[in-house]
Design a protein around this motif. Sequence first.
Motif, mmCIF file in Angstrom:
data_model
loop_
_atom_site.group_PDB
_atom_site.id
_atom_site.type_symbol
_atom_site.label_atom_id
_atom_site.label_comp_id
_atom_site.label_asym_id
_atom_site.label_seq_id
_atom_site.Cartn_x
_atom_site.Cartn_y
_atom_site.Cartn_z
ATOM 1 N N SER A 125 7.931 -5.127 1.316
ATOM 2 C CA SER A 125 8.650 -5.333 1.534
ATOM 3 C C SER A 125 10.343 -4.592 0.854
ATOM 4 C CB SER A 125 9.084 -7.475 1.756
ATOM 5 O OG SER A 125 8.978 -7.583 1.174
ATOM 6 N N MET A 126 9.851 -4.987 -0.554
ATOM 7 C CA MET A 126 10.769 -4.624 -1.463
ATOM 8 C C MET A 126 10.853 -3.083 -1.896
ATOM 9 S SD MET A 126 8.752 -7.846 -5.023
ATOM 10 C CE MET A 126 8.631 -9.083 -4.352
ATOM 11 N N VAL A 127 10.041 -2.741 -1.169
ATOM 12 C CA VAL A 127 9.970 -1.067 -1.716
ATOM 13 C C VAL A 127 10.257 -0.333 -0.537
ATOM 14 C CG1 VAL A 127 8.550 -1.177 -4.137
ATOM 15 C CG2 VAL A 127 7.567 -0.498 -1.756
ATOM 16 N N ASP A 128 10.169 -1.236 0.595
ATOM 17 C CA ASP A 128 10.595 -0.222 1.916
ATOM 18 C C ASP A 128 11.122 -0.780 3.389
ATOM 19 O OD1 ASP A 128 9.796 1.833 3.553
ATOM 20 O OD2 ASP A 128 8.493 0.305 4.750
ATOM 21 N N ALA A 129 10.742 -1.890 3.295
ATOM 22 C CA ALA A 129 11.346 -2.611 4.481
ATOM 23 C C ALA A 129 12.495 -3.405 4.423
ATOM 24 C CB ALA A 129 10.433 -3.411 5.092
ATOM 25 N N ASN A 169 -2.345 -6.869 0.753
ATOM 26 C CA ASN A 169 -1.033 -7.076 0.219
ATOM 27 C C ASN A 169 0.021 -6.557 -0.710
ATOM 28 O OD1 ASN A 169 0.140 -7.872 2.955
ATOM 29 N ND2 ASN A 169 -1.141 -9.132 2.368
ATOM 30 N N LEU A 170 -0.808 -6.916 -1.953
ATOM 31 C CA LEU A 170 -0.471 -5.480 -2.483
ATOM 32 C C LEU A 170 -0.389 -3.531 -3.097
ATOM 33 C CD1 LEU A 170 -1.149 -7.594 -5.631
ATOM 34 C CD2 LEU A 170 1.252 -6.978 -5.676
ATOM 35 N N ARG A 171 -1.400 -3.593 -2.609
ATOM 36 C CA ARG A 171 -2.035 -2.828 -1.875
ATOM 37 C C ARG A 171 -1.258 -1.644 -0.838
ATOM 38 N NH1 ARG A 171 -7.084 -1.825 0.683
ATOM 39 N NH2 ARG A 171 -7.148 -3.324 1.231
ATOM 40 N N SER A 172 -0.618 -2.177 0.449
ATOM 41 C CA SER A 172 0.389 -2.508 1.365
ATOM 42 C C SER A 172 1.398 -1.697 1.162
ATOM 43 C CB SER A 172 -0.057 -3.181 2.126
ATOM 44 O OG SER A 172 1.044 -2.684 3.758
ATOM 45 N N GLY A 173 2.003 -2.465 -0.142
ATOM 46 C CA GLY A 173 2.553 -2.201 -0.376
ATOM 47 C C GLY A 173 3.153 -1.008 -1.182
ATOM 48 N N TYR A 174 2.114 -0.794 -1.788
ATOM 49 C CA TYR A 174 1.468 -0.122 -2.869
ATOM 50 C C TYR A 174 1.857 1.277 -2.663
ATOM 51 C CZ TYR A 174 0.604 1.973 -8.310
ATOM 52 O OH TYR A 174 0.520 2.937 -8.889
ATOM 53 N N ALA A 175 1.383 1.546 -0.829
ATOM 54 C CA ALA A 175 1.448 2.426 -0.374
ATOM 55 C C ALA A 175 2.682 3.250 -0.475
ATOM 56 C CB ALA A 175 0.335 2.548 0.986
ATOM 57 N N GLU A 176 3.232 2.995 0.075
ATOM 58 C CA GLU A 176 4.994 2.615 -0.003
ATOM 59 C C GLU A 176 5.620 3.790 -1.143
ATOM 60 O OE1 GLU A 176 6.703 3.696 2.634
ATOM 61 O OE2 GLU A 176 5.812 2.254 4.385
ATOM 62 N N VAL A 209 8.761 -0.755 -9.556
ATOM 63 C CA VAL A 209 9.189 -1.228 -8.148
ATOM 64 C C VAL A 209 10.673 -1.401 -8.088
ATOM 65 C CG1 VAL A 209 9.970 -3.426 -6.893
ATOM 66 C CG2 VAL A 209 7.634 -3.059 -7.563
ATOM 67 N N GLY A 210 11.512 -1.349 -9.584
ATOM 68 C CA GLY A 210 12.563 -0.877 -9.019
ATOM 69 C C GLY A 210 13.132 0.890 -9.311
ATOM 70 N N ARG A 211 12.270 1.391 -9.602
ATOM 71 C CA ARG A 211 12.214 2.904 -10.004
ATOM 72 C C ARG A 211 12.088 3.577 -8.314
ATOM 73 N NH1 ARG A 211 9.957 2.909 -14.769
ATOM 74 N NH2 ARG A 211 7.429 2.968 -14.394
ATOM 75 N N SER A 212 10.988 2.380 -7.505
ATOM 76 C CA SER A 212 10.559 3.370 -6.247
ATOM 77 C C SER A 212 11.246 2.441 -5.146
ATOM 78 C CB SER A 212 9.555 2.776 -5.949
ATOM 79 O OG SER A 212 8.208 2.767 -4.612
ATOM 80 N N VAL A 213 12.524 1.472 -5.607
ATOM 81 C CA VAL A 213 13.696 1.240 -4.954
ATOM 82 C C VAL A 213 14.684 2.239 -5.230
ATOM 83 C CG1 VAL A 213 15.441 -0.681 -4.448
ATOM 84 C CG2 VAL A 213 12.927 -0.702 -4.758
#
Length: 353
Positions: A125-129, A169-176, A209-213
């Motif tokens: 949710s941080m990087v995508d949703a 859940n960490l792996r799930s977010g990392y895919a995005e 995370v900051g760069r990804s967002v």
Amino acid sequence: MREPISNRVILSNSLYEDLSKAIAECSHDKVFVLTDSTTHALCWPLLSDFIGLRNAVQITIPCGDTSKTLESVTHVWEALVSGGATRHSCLVCLGGGMVTDLGGFAASTFKRGIDYLNIPTTLLSMVDASVGGKTGFNFHGLKNEVGVFAEPQFVIIHTKFLSTLDADNLRSGYAEMLKHGLISDKETWSELLSFDISRPELTRLQSMVGRSVAVKERIVEADPHEHGIRKALNLGHTIGHAIESWGMASGAPMLHGVAVAHGLVGELYLSNVLSGFPLDRLRMTVSYIHEHYGRPTFTCDDYPSLLELMRHDKKNISGSINFTLLSDVGSIRINQTASIELIQEALDFIREG
């Protein structure tokens, strides 16, 4: 104490301070807080002493993507009504992508729209949703079939919440994040492939995370309603959403990011065949995904179901299955199509490549 990524998105080092300022900037007569059962237990305690939410009305829904339904939206609306919400109330969505998607939709449609802000608690949710203003819920077995574009007033990203997450859940977010690297530049992509998500260094992950967002925010600001370049964010999602919906229907549910990781494998295969994506970069990315995400359990007998799910994808144009592909890292090709035979080859590659 705040590090702004954009006018709306804040990478926070002081959650109370930044949340206090965000709520103050939202015109409100009453504050409501939406959580699911998991984030209420694990994440709400980090905010329960915050004076700005002491009188907030609590709304809790069951956890998991199976709760991302019209029934849950109705529950939120009913709680807003019974709690005395007006057009000047504010909803704080504290949770993962299911909470921010569903809460954003409920807020943006209640009394034709009330302010809401997101506090994402998962890496996904941080990087995508939570970023970009897409809201909605699942309907008739299809992911996010009903929804609206409605930007939150603020997104406050506080990466200390990541300490509450399990490895899956960490792996799930990392895919995005991998997807964001693929659509941005080779340096970002290479850094992501060098990071060991199975033993994550959280301090380094915070800066990533900051760069990804920031990648997503730049694209969303250029194309808020997905008429053009925002479709870059769909890389991996045509196949990935089909795999995710197939998993739910077949009794083998998987996390969104895991399905997207498998979708990236298939769509990078299509990118190589149709757009010349370099084979060495394909192999490096696929090797990383296989190492950390394995392979899905569908068989060739499931291809008709997967293809039918792809035909229902919202991104399709004039009945053709629509893909975002790459000719190289950062070189985006939107609105691409592929033959059924080639899509089946991509599914083969996901299983066996």
